[in-house]
Design a protein around this motif. Structure first.
Motif, PDB file in Angstrom:
ATOM      1  N   LYS A   1       0.830  -1.197   0.000  1.00 48.89           N
ATOM      2  CA  LYS A   1       0.000   0.000   0.000  1.00 48.89           C
ATOM      3  C   LYS A   1       0.866   1.249   0.000  1.00 48.89           C
ATOM      4  O   LYS A   1       0.678   2.161  -0.817  1.00 48.89           O
ATOM      5  CB  LYS A   1      -0.921   0.003   1.220  1.00 48.89           C
ATOM      6  CG  LYS A   1      -1.824   1.204   1.326  1.00 48.89           C
ATOM      7  CD  LYS A   1      -2.699   1.070   2.579  1.00 48.89           C
ATOM      8  CE  LYS A   1      -3.702   2.188   2.700  1.00 48.89           C
ATOM      9  NZ  LYS A   1      -3.109   3.464   3.066  1.00 48.89           N
ATOM     10  N   ARG A   2       1.847   1.305   0.888  1.00 46.38           N
ATOM     11  CA  ARG A   2       2.713   2.476   0.979  1.00 46.38           C
ATOM     12  C   ARG A   2       3.530   2.651  -0.309  1.00 46.38           C
ATOM     13  O   ARG A   2       3.692   3.761  -0.805  1.00 46.38           O
ATOM     14  CB  ARG A   2       3.630   2.349   2.179  1.00 46.38           C
ATOM     15  CG  ARG A   2       4.440   3.616   2.407  1.00 46.38           C
ATOM     16  CD  ARG A   2       5.149   3.572   3.704  1.00 46.38           C
ATOM     17  NE  ARG A   2       4.194   3.713   4.775  1.00 46.38           N
ATOM     18  CZ  ARG A   2       4.419   4.353   5.900  1.00 46.38           C
ATOM     19  NH1 ARG A   2       5.586   4.910   6.099  1.00 46.38           N
ATOM     20  NH2 ARG A   2       3.524   4.426   6.832  1.00 46.38           N
TER      21      ARG A   2
ATOM     22  N   PHE B   1       2.840   1.651  -3.457  1.00 42.05           N
ATOM     23  CA  PHE B   1       2.044   2.099  -4.589  1.00 42.05           C
ATOM     24  C   PHE B   1       1.541   3.527  -4.393  1.00 42.05           C
ATOM     25  O   PHE B   1       1.461   4.298  -5.348  1.00 42.05           O
ATOM     26  CB  PHE B   1       0.903   1.124  -4.882  1.00 42.05           C
ATOM     27  CG  PHE B   1       1.381  -0.125  -5.563  1.00 42.05           C
ATOM     28  CD1 PHE B   1       1.829  -0.092  -6.871  1.00 42.05           C
ATOM     29  CD2 PHE B   1       1.409  -1.330  -4.889  1.00 42.05           C
ATOM     30  CE1 PHE B   1       2.301  -1.233  -7.507  1.00 42.05           C
ATOM     31  CE2 PHE B   1       1.872  -2.484  -5.507  1.00 42.05           C
ATOM     32  CZ  PHE B   1       2.320  -2.434  -6.812  1.00 42.05           C
ATOM     33  N   GLU B   2       1.220   3.920  -3.162  1.00 50.51           N
ATOM     34  CA  GLU B   2       0.842   5.307  -2.915  1.00 50.51           C
ATOM     35  C   GLU B   2       2.011   6.243  -3.206  1.00 50.51           C
ATOM     36  O   GLU B   2       1.838   7.292  -3.818  1.00 50.51           O
ATOM     37  CB  GLU B   2       0.385   5.489  -1.465  1.00 50.51           C
ATOM     38  CG  GLU B   2      -0.982   4.929  -1.187  1.00 50.51           C
ATOM     39  CD  GLU B   2      -1.368   5.018   0.283  1.00 50.51           C
ATOM     40  OE1 GLU B   2      -0.537   5.437   1.119  1.00 50.51           O
ATOM     41  OE2 GLU B   2      -2.514   4.662   0.589  1.00 50.51           O
ATOM     42  N   ALA B   3       3.210   5.873  -2.778  1.00 48.58           N
ATOM     43  CA  ALA B   3       4.389   6.720  -2.963  1.00 48.58           C
ATOM     44  C   ALA B   3       4.762   6.856  -4.432  1.00 48.58           C
ATOM     45  O   ALA B   3       5.278   7.888  -4.851  1.00 48.58           O
ATOM     46  CB  ALA B   3       5.570   6.164  -2.178  1.00 48.58           C
TER      47      ALA B   3
ATOM     48  N   GLY C   1       2.583   6.688  -6.886  1.00 43.84           N
ATOM     49  CA  GLY C   1       1.461   7.255  -7.631  1.00 43.84           C
ATOM     50  C   GLY C   1       0.737   6.271  -8.524  1.00 43.84           C
ATOM     51  O   GLY C   1       0.108   6.660  -9.502  1.00 43.84           O
ATOM     52  N   HIS C   2       0.833   4.983  -8.194  1.00 51.56           N
ATOM     53  CA  HIS C   2       0.175   3.956  -8.997  1.00 51.56           C
ATOM     54  C   HIS C   2      -0.901   3.245  -8.177  1.00 51.56           C
ATOM     55  O   HIS C   2      -0.829   3.184  -6.956  1.00 51.56           O
ATOM     56  CB  HIS C   2       1.205   2.911  -9.461  1.00 51.56           C
ATOM     57  CG  HIS C   2       2.183   3.464 -10.425  1.00 51.56           C
ATOM     58  ND1 HIS C   2       3.362   4.053 -10.036  1.00 51.56           N
ATOM     59  CD2 HIS C   2       2.147   3.519 -11.782  1.00 51.56           C
ATOM     60  CE1 HIS C   2       4.021   4.454 -11.108  1.00 51.56           C
ATOM     61  NE2 HIS C   2       3.310   4.141 -12.179  1.00 51.56           N
ATOM     62  N   ASP C   3      -1.868   2.692  -8.881  1.00 49.24           N
ATOM     63  CA  ASP C   3      -2.866   1.860  -8.224  1.00 49.24           C
ATOM     64  C   ASP C   3      -2.237   0.506  -7.914  1.00 49.24           C
ATOM     65  O   ASP C   3      -1.423  -0.016  -8.684  1.00 49.24           O
ATOM     66  CB  ASP C   3      -4.082   1.637  -9.125  1.00 49.24           C
ATOM     67  CG  ASP C   3      -4.896   2.905  -9.306  1.00 49.24           C
ATOM     68  OD1 ASP C   3      -4.900   3.756  -8.393  1.00 49.24           O
ATOM     69  OD2 ASP C   3      -5.513   3.041 -10.382  1.00 49.24           O
ATOM     70  N   ASN C   4      -2.612  -0.081  -6.794  1.00 51.85           N
ATOM     71  CA  ASN C   4      -2.101  -1.387  -6.409  1.00 51.85           C
ATOM     72  C   ASN C   4      -2.856  -2.461  -7.210  1.00 51.85           C
ATOM     73  O   ASN C   4      -4.040  -2.660  -7.020  1.00 51.85           O
ATOM     74  CB  ASN C   4      -2.290  -1.615  -4.907  1.00 51.85           C
ATOM     75  CG  ASN C   4      -1.689  -2.906  -4.426  1.00 51.85           C
ATOM     76  OD1 ASN C   4      -1.359  -3.794  -5.212  1.00 51.85           O
ATOM     77  ND2 ASN C   4      -1.550  -3.036  -3.125  1.00 51.85           N
TER      78      ASN C   4
ATOM     79  N   SER D   1      -4.707  -5.308  -5.031  1.00 43.60           N
ATOM     80  CA  SER D   1      -5.799  -5.092  -4.064  1.00 43.60           C
ATOM     81  C   SER D   1      -7.148  -5.274  -4.686  1.00 43.60           C
ATOM     82  O   SER D   1      -7.333  -5.397  -5.844  1.00 43.60           O
ATOM     83  CB  SER D   1      -5.689  -3.715  -3.440  1.00 43.60           C
ATOM     84  OG  SER D   1      -5.738  -2.704  -4.420  1.00 43.60           O
TER      85      SER D   1
END
Length: 62
Positions: free
Chosen positions: A49-50, A52-54, A56-59, A62
């Protein structure tokens, strides 16, 4: 964003262009011995999660 910046608030990290590593303390979860698979799954989900957030992409997992 570097791996060091991604995880600096929860542990230590660093690396180079082709290799990186992070050490994340497990805190109260460090004593888990009955079902380590659950702990690995939970930690993996949080790291994904961290990451992909960092970036800028969708995981996609999930």
């Amino acid at each position: 964003m570097s791996i060091e910046e991604m995880f600096s608030d929860v542990g230590s990290a660093g690396g180079h262009d082709e290799m990186a590593a992070a050490q994340l303390p497990l805190g109260i979860f460090g004593d888990v011995s009955e079902d380590e698979a659950d702990l690995i799954r939970i930690a993996g989900n949080l790291i994904e999660k961290r990451f992909f957030e960092a970036t800028g992409h969708d995981n996609p997992y999930s």
